[in-house]
Write a protein that holds these residues in place. Structure first.
Motif, PDB file in Angstrom:
ATOM      1  N   LEU A 151     -25.640 -40.836  31.078  1.00  0.00           N
ATOM      2  CA  LEU A 151     -24.950 -42.449  31.411  1.00  0.00           C
ATOM      3  C   LEU A 151     -25.298 -43.110  30.300  1.00  0.00           C
ATOM      4  O   LEU A 151     -24.736 -44.221  29.951  1.00  0.00           O
ATOM      5  CB  LEU A 151     -25.113 -42.757  32.785  1.00  0.00           C
ATOM      6  CG  LEU A 151     -24.572 -42.111  33.818  1.00  0.00           C
ATOM      7  CD1 LEU A 151     -24.712 -42.604  35.185  1.00  0.00           C
ATOM      8  CD2 LEU A 151     -23.115 -41.785  33.658  1.00  0.00           C
ATOM      9  N   GLN A 166     -26.449 -38.122  35.191  1.00  0.00           N
ATOM     10  CA  GLN A 166     -25.505 -37.997  36.318  1.00  0.00           C
ATOM     11  C   GLN A 166     -25.189 -36.391  36.400  1.00  0.00           C
ATOM     12  O   GLN A 166     -24.420 -35.824  35.588  1.00  0.00           O
ATOM     13  CB  GLN A 166     -24.158 -38.722  36.101  1.00  0.00           C
ATOM     14  CG  GLN A 166     -22.943 -38.498  37.243  1.00  0.00           C
ATOM     15  CD  GLN A 166     -21.586 -38.991  36.853  1.00  0.00           C
ATOM     16  OE1 GLN A 166     -21.447 -40.382  36.633  1.00  0.00           O
ATOM     17  NE2 GLN A 166     -20.707 -38.151  36.428  1.00  0.00           N
ATOM     18  N   GLU A 222     -27.794 -54.438  31.983  1.00  0.00           N
ATOM     19  CA  GLU A 222     -26.648 -53.390  31.159  1.00  0.00           C
ATOM     20  C   GLU A 222     -26.994 -52.053  31.759  1.00  0.00           C
ATOM     21  O   GLU A 222     -25.847 -51.523  32.059  1.00  0.00           O
ATOM     22  CB  GLU A 222     -26.881 -53.479  29.651  1.00  0.00           C
ATOM     23  CG  GLU A 222     -26.011 -52.595  28.754  1.00  0.00           C
ATOM     24  CD  GLU A 222     -26.054 -52.747  27.341  1.00  0.00           C
ATOM     25  OE1 GLU A 222     -25.493 -51.772  26.845  1.00  0.00           O
ATOM     26  OE2 GLU A 222     -26.941 -53.508  26.978  1.00  0.00           O
ATOM     27  N   GLN A 225     -25.404 -51.803  35.353  1.00  0.00           N
ATOM     28  CA  GLN A 225     -24.073 -51.807  35.182  1.00  0.00           C
ATOM     29  C   GLN A 225     -23.381 -50.458  35.203  1.00  0.00           C
ATOM     30  O   GLN A 225     -22.166 -50.314  35.498  1.00  0.00           O
ATOM     31  CB  GLN A 225     -23.536 -52.992  34.277  1.00  0.00           C
ATOM     32  CG  GLN A 225     -23.643 -54.559  34.826  1.00  0.00           C
ATOM     33  CD  GLN A 225     -23.426 -55.470  33.521  1.00  0.00           C
ATOM     34  OE1 GLN A 225     -23.397 -55.105  32.387  1.00  0.00           O
ATOM     35  NE2 GLN A 225     -23.383 -56.813  34.009  1.00  0.00           N
ATOM     36  N   VAL A 226     -24.136 -49.829  33.995  1.00  0.00           N
ATOM     37  CA  VAL A 226     -23.461 -48.475  33.891  1.00  0.00           C
ATOM     38  C   VAL A 226     -23.562 -47.778  35.044  1.00  0.00           C
ATOM     39  O   VAL A 226     -22.625 -46.871  35.513  1.00  0.00           O
ATOM     40  CB  VAL A 226     -24.315 -47.712  32.672  1.00  0.00           C
ATOM     41  CG1 VAL A 226     -23.985 -46.313  32.289  1.00  0.00           C
ATOM     42  CG2 VAL A 226     -24.036 -48.672  31.315  1.00  0.00           C
ATOM     43  N   ARG A 228     -23.666 -48.564  38.308  1.00  0.00           N
ATOM     44  CA  ARG A 228     -22.918 -48.948  39.369  1.00  0.00           C
ATOM     45  C   ARG A 228     -21.512 -48.637  38.816  1.00  0.00           C
ATOM     46  O   ARG A 228     -20.878 -48.285  39.891  1.00  0.00           O
ATOM     47  CB  ARG A 228     -23.133 -50.546  39.040  1.00  0.00           C
ATOM     48  CG  ARG A 228     -22.492 -51.427  40.167  1.00  0.00           C
ATOM     49  CD  ARG A 228     -22.923 -51.419  41.378  1.00  0.00           C
ATOM     50  NE  ARG A 228     -22.190 -50.303  42.540  1.00  0.00           N
ATOM     51  CZ  ARG A 228     -22.663 -49.724  43.631  1.00  0.00           C
ATOM     52  NH1 ARG A 228     -24.041 -50.140  44.137  1.00  0.00           N
ATOM     53  NH2 ARG A 228     -21.928 -48.959  44.226  1.00  0.00           N
ATOM     54  N   GLU A 229     -21.054 -48.669  37.777  1.00  0.00           N
ATOM     55  CA  GLU A 229     -19.767 -48.199  37.656  1.00  0.00           C
ATOM     56  C   GLU A 229     -19.626 -46.757  37.921  1.00  0.00           C
ATOM     57  O   GLU A 229     -18.396 -46.375  38.475  1.00  0.00           O
ATOM     58  CB  GLU A 229     -19.325 -48.358  36.255  1.00  0.00           C
ATOM     59  CG  GLU A 229     -18.958 -49.889  35.590  1.00  0.00           C
ATOM     60  CD  GLU A 229     -18.755 -50.153  34.352  1.00  0.00           C
ATOM     61  OE1 GLU A 229     -18.674 -49.289  33.302  1.00  0.00           O
ATOM     62  OE2 GLU A 229     -18.685 -51.264  33.793  1.00  0.00           O
ATOM     63  N   SER A 230     -20.384 -46.064  37.599  1.00  0.00           N
ATOM     64  CA  SER A 230     -20.355 -44.528  37.848  1.00  0.00           C
ATOM     65  C   SER A 230     -20.540 -44.222  39.495  1.00  0.00           C
ATOM     66  O   SER A 230     -19.598 -43.260  39.692  1.00  0.00           O
ATOM     67  CB  SER A 230     -21.575 -43.776  37.169  1.00  0.00           C
ATOM     68  OG  SER A 230     -21.381 -43.913  35.791  1.00  0.00           O
ATOM     69  N   ASP A 232     -19.258 -46.459  41.696  1.00  0.00           N
ATOM     70  CA  ASP A 232     -18.039 -46.889  42.130  1.00  0.00           C
ATOM     71  C   ASP A 232     -16.806 -45.902  41.913  1.00  0.00           C
ATOM     72  O   ASP A 232     -16.088 -45.831  42.777  1.00  0.00           O
ATOM     73  CB  ASP A 232     -17.741 -48.257  41.619  1.00  0.00           C
ATOM     74  CG  ASP A 232     -18.579 -49.447  42.119  1.00  0.00           C
ATOM     75  OD1 ASP A 232     -19.352 -49.205  43.152  1.00  0.00           O
ATOM     76  OD2 ASP A 232     -18.762 -50.433  41.515  1.00  0.00           O
ATOM     77  N   ASN A 233     -16.952 -45.135  40.898  1.00  0.00           N
ATOM     78  CA  ASN A 233     -15.980 -44.402  40.314  1.00  0.00           C
ATOM     79  C   ASN A 233     -16.227 -42.956  40.813  1.00  0.00           C
ATOM     80  O   ASN A 233     -15.424 -42.119  40.702  1.00  0.00           O
ATOM     81  CB  ASN A 233     -15.712 -44.364  38.991  1.00  0.00           C
ATOM     82  CG  ASN A 233     -15.254 -45.617  38.294  1.00  0.00           C
ATOM     83  OD1 ASN A 233     -14.710 -46.250  39.046  1.00  0.00           O
ATOM     84  ND2 ASN A 233     -15.676 -45.859  37.197  1.00  0.00           N
ATOM     85  N   SER A 234     -17.321 -42.593  41.847  1.00  0.00           N
ATOM     86  CA  SER A 234     -17.561 -41.240  42.028  1.00  0.00           C
ATOM     87  C   SER A 234     -16.509 -40.878  43.202  1.00  0.00           C
ATOM     88  O   SER A 234     -16.549 -41.477  44.239  1.00  0.00           O
ATOM     89  CB  SER A 234     -18.911 -41.331  42.360  1.00  0.00           C
ATOM     90  OG  SER A 234     -19.198 -39.860  43.122  1.00  0.00           O
ATOM     91  N   LYS A 255     -28.099 -54.902  42.940  1.00  0.00           N
ATOM     92  CA  LYS A 255     -26.967 -54.123  41.976  1.00  0.00           C
ATOM     93  C   LYS A 255     -26.602 -52.831  42.392  1.00  0.00           C
ATOM     94  O   LYS A 255     -25.496 -52.415  42.959  1.00  0.00           O
ATOM     95  CB  LYS A 255     -27.103 -54.395  40.643  1.00  0.00           C
ATOM     96  CG  LYS A 255     -25.733 -54.372  39.918  1.00  0.00           C
ATOM     97  CD  LYS A 255     -24.570 -55.355  40.142  1.00  0.00           C
ATOM     98  CE  LYS A 255     -23.401 -55.116  39.259  1.00  0.00           C
ATOM     99  NZ  LYS A 255     -22.553 -56.202  39.817  1.00  0.00           N
TER     100      LYS A 255
END
Length: 319
Positions: A151, A166, A222, A225-226, A228-230, A232-234, A255
């Motif tokens: 990631l 991941q 930073e 945030q990476v 968190r995005e992963s 949320d998109n899982s 976060k």
């Protein structure tokens, strides 16, 4: 004085809303939470023994800090659920405590998944497969690896200590997405924080430490945030574990834990302190899970001193 401590504690809670790149000093306050809350409690008892009515105000306001305290010290009741998944997370400090002793300890755990941080490629476990694909971290598992992804490959700062992988695992016929995390280290050692009574030297030491902390807080923003995005998109339930180099009630904690369960908060008992190199309570190792994964037990093994971190062991019930 009591109002001053109260305002500082409120500043700690603001980490849930204010990122370090905007105002990093709230994150700095999170490191002092144990001292602040202890001071708040002592001052509250002072009002009790002084027979002052204002004690009721401070006792009421103190209720807002019950959950933040539970993230450091918790006394959950024992779960009656039967666990069918065991996870260990352990920063082994490159095996400096003895790689053979670490191997024997981890083999004895009979875990299903083991998250390792500060690994250097030397560790080989008996019944678990683990591919050393990234510096610093490695994941061992009894279960089939479906896919894996670095990631932090495109992070702007490129610090080698910042690693997150991941990995999709097939567990009991279902896919779970796990994240093995090691957020950027602060690069602070004992000699940098040990004060010697010389006002000028001690003041310079404090300034030097703060100069290291603030940029690292911003780099963490930073990195989380990476992650968190992963999360949320899982499309799958997630397990996020590792060394976050961040204490509870920090920006990083709030976060990453959004919408997830903090296993220690749910079922932990006693102190959550997982880093013991300094004589100060620091909980920086975590296991977070999706709501569908039910925590059964959580233990920080304070008897094992094979690293500057204690191993974190948790069990879960999954369908």
């Amino acid at each position: 004085m009591h109002l001053g401590v109260l305002f500082l504690l409120i500043g700690v809670l603001l980490n849930a809303y204010v990122p370090p790149k905007i105002f990093p000093w709230f994150n700095l306050l999170s490191l002092g939470f144990p001292i602040l809350i202890t001071g708040y409690i002592i001052l509250t008892f002072f009002w009790i023994f002084s027979w002052k009515k204002r004690v009721f105000v401070f006792m009421f306001l103190g209720l807002f800090f019950l959950n933040p305290v539970k993230r450091w010290v918790n006394y959950s009741s024992e779960s009656k659920e039967t666990a069918n998944l065991k996870i260990v997370s352990f920063n082994i400090r490159s095996g400096k405590g003895g790689i053979d002793k670490i191997k024997d300890y981890l083999d004895q755990q009979n875990a299903d998944i083991i998250f390792i941080q500060e690994e250097n490629g030397q560790l080989k476990l008996n019944d678990l497969e683990g591919e050393y694909s990234l510096p610093v971290i490695r994941l061992y598992s009894k279960y089939k690896i479906v896919s894996r992804k670095n990631l932090f490959e495109n992070l702007s700062d490129g610090d080698i200590t910042a690693q997150c992988e991941q990995i999709d695992l097939e567990i009991k016929g279902k896919i779970y997405r796990v994240f093995n995390v090691h957020l950027e280290s602060f690069g602070v050692v004992k000699s940098m924080v040990k004060l010697n009574g010389n006002n000028v030297e001690d003041e310079q030491k404090i300034k030097n430490v703060v100069k290291k902390l603030i940029p690292t807080f911003k780099a963490h923003q930073e990195q989380v945030q990476v992650i968190r995005e992963s999360i949320d998109n899982s499309p799958y339930p997630v397990i996020v574990a590792g060394d976050f180099n961040s204490v509870p009630n920090s920006y990083e904690y709030y976060k990453v834990s959004e919408g997830l369960k903090d296993t220690f908060y749910e079922v932990g008992r006693g102190s959550g302190t997982s880093f013991h190199d300094y004589k100060y309570p620091l909980r920086i190792d975590y296991i977070f899970t999706s709501e569908s994964i039910k925590p059964v037990s959580y233990k920080v093994d304070h008897d094992i001193k094979l690293s500057d971190h204690f191993p974190v062991i948790a069990t879960f019930k999954i369908n």
